[in-house]
Write a protein that holds these residues in place. Structure first.
Motif, PDB file in Angstrom:
ATOM      1  N   ASP A 203       1.114  -1.082   0.104  1.00 60.12           N
ATOM      2  CA  ASP A 203       0.105   0.011  -0.008  1.00 60.12           C
ATOM      3  C   ASP A 203       0.825   1.240   0.044  1.00 60.12           C
ATOM      4  O   ASP A 203       0.875   1.947   1.056  1.00 60.12           O
ATOM      5  CB  ASP A 203      -0.623  -0.109   1.318  1.00 60.12           C
ATOM      6  CG  ASP A 203      -2.179   0.367   1.128  1.00 60.12           C
ATOM      7  OD1 ASP A 203      -2.336   0.754  -0.356  1.00 60.12           O
ATOM      8  OD2 ASP A 203      -3.032   0.563   2.067  1.00 60.12           O
ATOM      9  N   ASP A 204       1.483   1.358  -1.009  1.00 59.82           N
ATOM     10  CA  ASP A 204       2.564   2.609  -1.136  1.00 59.82           C
ATOM     11  C   ASP A 204       2.078   3.455  -2.193  1.00 59.82           C
ATOM     12  O   ASP A 204       1.759   3.231  -3.319  1.00 59.82           O
ATOM     13  CB  ASP A 204       3.864   2.012  -1.518  1.00 59.82           C
ATOM     14  CG  ASP A 204       5.002   2.846  -1.798  1.00 59.82           C
ATOM     15  OD1 ASP A 204       4.746   4.188  -1.728  1.00 59.82           O
ATOM     16  OD2 ASP A 204       6.177   2.543  -1.564  1.00 59.82           O
ATOM     17  N   PRO A 205       1.738   4.905  -2.073  1.00 58.61           N
ATOM     18  CA  PRO A 205       1.504   5.869  -2.805  1.00 58.61           C
ATOM     19  C   PRO A 205       2.265   5.898  -4.211  1.00 58.61           C
ATOM     20  O   PRO A 205       1.839   6.253  -5.320  1.00 58.61           O
ATOM     21  CB  PRO A 205       1.220   7.152  -2.264  1.00 58.61           C
ATOM     22  CG  PRO A 205       2.121   6.897  -1.112  1.00 58.61           C
ATOM     23  CD  PRO A 205       2.281   5.459  -0.933  1.00 58.61           C
ATOM     24  N   ASP A 206       3.554   5.488  -3.950  1.00 63.41           N
ATOM     25  CA  ASP A 206       4.500   5.581  -5.110  1.00 63.41           C
ATOM     26  C   ASP A 206       4.329   4.468  -6.042  1.00 63.41           C
ATOM     27  O   ASP A 206       4.926   4.509  -7.157  1.00 63.41           O
ATOM     28  CB  ASP A 206       6.151   5.433  -4.643  1.00 63.41           C
ATOM     29  CG  ASP A 206       6.338   6.962  -3.861  1.00 63.41           C
ATOM     30  OD1 ASP A 206       5.839   7.747  -4.312  1.00 63.41           O
ATOM     31  OD2 ASP A 206       7.264   6.737  -3.067  1.00 63.41           O
ATOM     32  N   LEU A 207       3.547   3.581  -5.815  1.00 59.41           N
ATOM     33  CA  LEU A 207       3.479   2.235  -6.633  1.00 59.41           C
ATOM     34  C   LEU A 207       2.276   2.418  -7.422  1.00 59.41           C
ATOM     35  O   LEU A 207       1.085   2.818  -6.768  1.00 59.41           O
ATOM     36  CB  LEU A 207       3.416   0.960  -5.942  1.00 59.41           C
ATOM     37  CG  LEU A 207       4.415   0.613  -5.005  1.00 59.41           C
ATOM     38  CD1 LEU A 207       4.134  -0.785  -4.354  1.00 59.41           C
ATOM     39  CD2 LEU A 207       5.673   0.457  -5.909  1.00 59.41           C
TER      40      LEU A 207
END
Lengths: 603, 317
Positions: free
Chosen positions: B36-40
């Motif tokens: 759950d990573d906004p960069d992904l």
């Protein structure tokens, strides 16, 4: 009874042997750890012996167990791995101002295009590059490292950014995403090529500026791995790799190399004489202790055993008045989300209600109370989009649309609330905060009392609820993922940004679009939807002024519509021992304090 | 006896299997995803979740997990805390220092606890007994971290007699001295516990008929206590001390954190916070294995010491 005692004794003996042979397991110092290797020594330029060994000591809360640049996104990697380009903090002695600039590190100069092909960039390497053990570095090392970073069989979770971040590289993401073992996209098809031993070629899917390319190749995932060690660290089916999980499974090409590393306890660095800017490194080494406990770190600093302390809540009280204490603004603006799709409380989707809360929020008091920065804005003070390093918040246009008094206007708030009250009756909301952040608890409780007092307890009530962050985020997202919304929350703290937004501030607003899959709540600002799409087109990306303008316009729109209620920008505090000479007075974006460039005046 | 041992081992394996199943389901059902990573981007997240089988129903995930455990001894790979490392290897790496620390503290606690227990019982209702009893109450009621803070502040920071932190790469002498405070802090509670149990048991035994008989046979108080009373009073202590072994490898979250000891204490909380599910399950199973093994040893020890336990009242076995 004798048997029982014998059994116990046997167990004690067995456990004793285990304990006796233990204690070394996590400690893997390299051979001759405190001495430079012979290869390194031979190449070290002659210099005057310092009167004492300059070892900078500090405590770090991060107990990282992996220094693989493809797996670790912390500053530890920066001490060990140089990159093609890197950020560098500079101070203007005359004005006392500091800024971060990007400069070639392993590259010889800025990237360039030729023959009118704006999609293909060339990067020349320096010809004298060496690993810490003296082995030469050339284009093959980069190609090998990048191929491994994007290896579809391993699939490092973060390295997809190598394929697409500041720039998008041809076929790189497809290569990374393909099924393990699949050969649908061949490495030869990926836009990362070796031209000769000292020239690399990067083929992009769009046009970019040299600045974009340099910013891309300063990312940690673009760092090198040392092939001879990396190959040994694969598991049998080559799907996992344990490179850089101990001091003897990593090779450095950065300012320092690891001389010993006890995972979870300490890291001992020594200067790498083969680093490209070795002459700028005045320290002989660094000794980093992993200390999770605030109070213990404070005692270490007081006892003079560490030179730097990041002040936590308790230690800040001790050093708040100390002239050595310095502050550093963070990149996070904390704000409150609204449940736009609440099935019954329609006022949450009424801009007048949100504006009433915006103007009812006394950010100065909150900032004083929590030692943070009052933020009636969305773009933090550390964001910059200009090649000259000018901060967005310092621009006249960015200042022009910010309300006076940091947005606190009691009369305006009351007038707006009266309209809402007349239309909807008594307003009752729950405000959910992350239980792990004490500043959010303090602020929530303050907002509860100040809002109720301003609007009248008989007309407005707030219930404050503590919640685990993951659960709160899940609950927020459920509101827009579930048809018909949910009534499980009304207001909730949220802060979640793309790391790329620090240099590409327009990307911060992707999270406020109605089509972003990671959005917290059901944003529906048409201007943001359209402007964000425009901001990532070539027309805007390649024109700095246009990009800055549209980015600030997006912020202005968010403030006017209060799609989220911004409250404060996080701030941290630090203190250094008297013997530290810092390259810059302040903490800078990307580079922090630049510990690697510190000097020490005495033992 | 063989049948008894077999039954106990079988019960232990079944218990472990149930714990493993519950642990896996509870952990996997926790909110949030490690990716759950906004960069992904969504597509990358999807690919990563597919690789980790997180896109499959929980039952299918469980089957993949069981298959890995049974066929390859694969307990999953850490994704966040120690990316790329087998989950059990992460734990194994941290066990030695935890064991050394806790085992030594237990080794110190047993003789000191026994000594104070015997002394308090023999000097029952005297000032010595009162003093030891007060010490026991303090030892049991003061949390180890309070005691550790005092030790760290006064003995390490103020007087400078010991290092503030554990020194893993220092010389042997410094390393040993850096372990003194955490060991001392950890030993306090077990000393108090052993003293309290032994005192209570001994006082009861010392007043029994066979002690009077032993004395009439010519043994002095010390001889009668050591040769007869202590043997009988030590029986309940066996289970207490054995259960303390569970704590030996379990580590001490607070003490390890305070003295910066890279042990297993806190690994569970860190892995839960990092949503590193494979590691969380592995840590849970590890603790379960320790507890089940300890219970098994206690059962078997009782079976060896007291035939009535293993015979379950049957005369024909």
């Amino acid at each position: 009874m004798k048997k029982a005692i014998s059994l116990i004794l046997a167990m004690i003996l067995a456990l004793g042997m285990l304990a006796g042979c233990g204690d070394q397991g996590s400690t893997q110092p390299s051979q001759g750890s405190d001495q430079p290797s012979q290869g390194s020594e031979a190449q070290q330029p002659e210099q005057q012996q310092p009167e004492f060994e300059k070892i900078f000591r500090y405590a770090d809360t991060s107990s990282t167990q992996n220094c693989n640049p493809f797996n670790n996104n912390t500053s530890i990697v920066d001490y060990l791995q140089a990159k093609l380009y890197n950020y560098y903090g500079v101070e203007n002695a005359a004005t006392g101002t500091t800024k971060t600039v990007i400069r070639p590190e392993l590259a010889a100069k800025e990237p360039y295009t030729k023959d009118g092909d704006d999609y293909t960039w060339y990067i020349e390497l320096r010809q004298d590059l060496k690993w810490a053990n003296g082995d030469p570095i050339n284009a093959d090392d980069f190609i090998y490292s990048w191929q491994e970073a994007l290896n579809p069989n391993v699939k490092y979770s973060a390295t997809s950014s190598l394929a697409e971040n500041q720039i998008a590289i041809e076929n790189a993401l497809d290569y990374y995403k393909q099924e393990p073992g699949s050969n649908a996209v061949k490495w030869e098809d990926v836009g990362l090529k070796k031209i000769d031993d000292y020239t690399l070629m990067v083929k992009c899917t769009q046009r970019y500026t040299a600045e974009n390319v340099m910013r891309h190749f300063q990312m940690r995932y673009t760092s090198l791995v040392y092939k001879p060690i990396y190959e040994q660290c694969f598991n049998a089916d080559k799907t996992e790799n344990t490179y850089a999980t101990s001091a003897d499974t990593i090779m450095s090409c950065g300012p320092f190399e690891l001389s010993s590393w006890t995972v979870g306890a300490e890291r001992v660095f020594k200067k790498n004489p083969n680093y490209v800017y070795a002459d700028e490194i005045k320290l002989d080494g660094m000794h980093v202790r992993v200390v999770s406990d605030d109070a213990t770190a404070l005692e270490l600093f007081k006892a003079g055993e560490i030179d730097y302390l990041s002040l936590g809540t308790s230690s800040y009280e001790v050093y708040a008045e100390d002239p050595r204490t310095i502050s550093g603004p963070g990149t996070t603006v904390r704000g409150i989300e609204f449940n736009f799709t609440h099935p019954t409380k329609k006022y949450l989707d009424d801009v007048r209600f949100r504006q009433a809360l915006y103007f009812a929020t006394d950010r100065d008091t909150i900032a004083k109370m929590t030692n943070n920065i009052a933020a009636p804005y969305f773009l933090p003070t550390v964001y910059s989009m200009s090649s000259d390093g000018t901060m967005l918040r310092d621009m006249d246009y960015a200042k022009s649309y910010l309300p006076a008094n940091n947005g606190f206007d009691k009369e305006k708030a009351k007038a707006l609330f009266d309209e809402i009250y007349n239309e909807y009756g008594k307003i009752e909301v729950r405000l959910v905060y992350n239980e792990a952040v004490s500043a959010l608890r303090l602020t929530s409780e303050y907002l509860q009392s100040s809002w109720e007092e301003l609007f009248g307890k008989d007309r407005f009530s707030v219930q404050v609820i503590a919640m685990n962050n993951s659960e709160a985020v899940k609950q927020m997202r459920y509101a827009w993922q579930n048809e018909g919304g949910t009534d499980s929350w009304e207001l909730c703290w949220g802060a979640w940004d793309l790391s790329a937004a620090v240099v590409s501030a327009n990307r911060k607003f992707e999270r406020y679009t109605s089509y972003n899959s990671n959005r917290f709540t059901a944003y529906h600002n048409d201007f943001i939807d359209e402007a964000y799409k425009q901001s990532i087109t070539e027309e805007y990306r390649l024109d700095e002024d246009k990009l800055v303008k549209i980015t600030l316009d997006m912020e202005k729109s968010l403030i006017e519509n209060v799609d989220q209620l911004p409250v404060f920008q996080a701030q941290a505090f630090y203190i250094f021992s008297d013997r530290c000479v810092r390259p810059t007075k302040t903490r800078l974006n990307f580079v922090g304090f630049q510990f690697e460039r510190f000097d020490l005046t005495h033992e | 006896m063989a049948k008894y041992i077999f039954q106990r081992i079988l019960a232990a394996i079944l218990t472990l299997f149930v714990i493993l199943t519950i642990a896996f389901c509870v952990v996997r059902l926790m909110p949030g995803s490690v990716f759950d990573d906004p960069d992904l981007s969504d597509s990358v997240k999807k690919v990563l979740e597919e690789r980790a089988h997180l896109d499959k129903p929980i039952f299918v995930q469980y089957l993949y997990f069981l298959k890995g455990v049974v066929t390859e001894n694969d307990w999953g790979t850490s994704v966040k805390l120690s990316p790329g490392m087998p989950a059990f290897q992460v734990i194994v790496q941290k066990i030695p220092v935890t064991m050394a620390l806790n085992f030594i503290s237990l080794l110190i606690a047993v003789p000191f606890g026994a000594l104070f227990g015997i002394l308090a019982a023999m000097k029952n209702k005297t000032k010595v007994d009162t003093a030891i009893s007060v010490g026991v109450i303090l030892g049991i009621s003061i949390p180890s971290f309070v005691f550790a803070t005092c030790l760290q502040y006064f003995l390490a920071y103020k007087f400078g007699w010991f290092p503030i932190l554990y020194q893993p790469t220092a010389t042997t002498a410094v390393k040993v001295s850096s372990m003194v405070l955490p060991i001392f802090a950890l030993a306090l509670s077990p000393i108090a516990t052993i003293t309290r149990y032994l005192r209570g048991e001994l006082i009861e035994v010392l007043n029994s008929d066979f002690m009077v008989l032993a004395k009439t046979k010519g043994l002095n108080q010390f001889q009668a206590t050591v040769r007869h009373a202590l043997r009988n009073a030590a029986m309940p202590l066996v289970s207490i001390i054995l259960h303390m072994f569970a704590g030996v490898v379990g580590g001490s979250l607070v003490i390890e954190r305070m003295f910066s000891i890279p042990g297993v204490g806190g690994l569970m909380i860190k892995s839960i916070n990092a949503l590193d599910h494979s590691l969380t399950v592995a840590v849970l199973i590890f603790y379960a294995m320790i507890s089940v093994a300890t219970a098994l040893i206690v059962d078997l020890t009782y079976g060896v010491v007291d035939p009535r336990v293993r015979m379950g009242g049957k005369k024909d076995e």
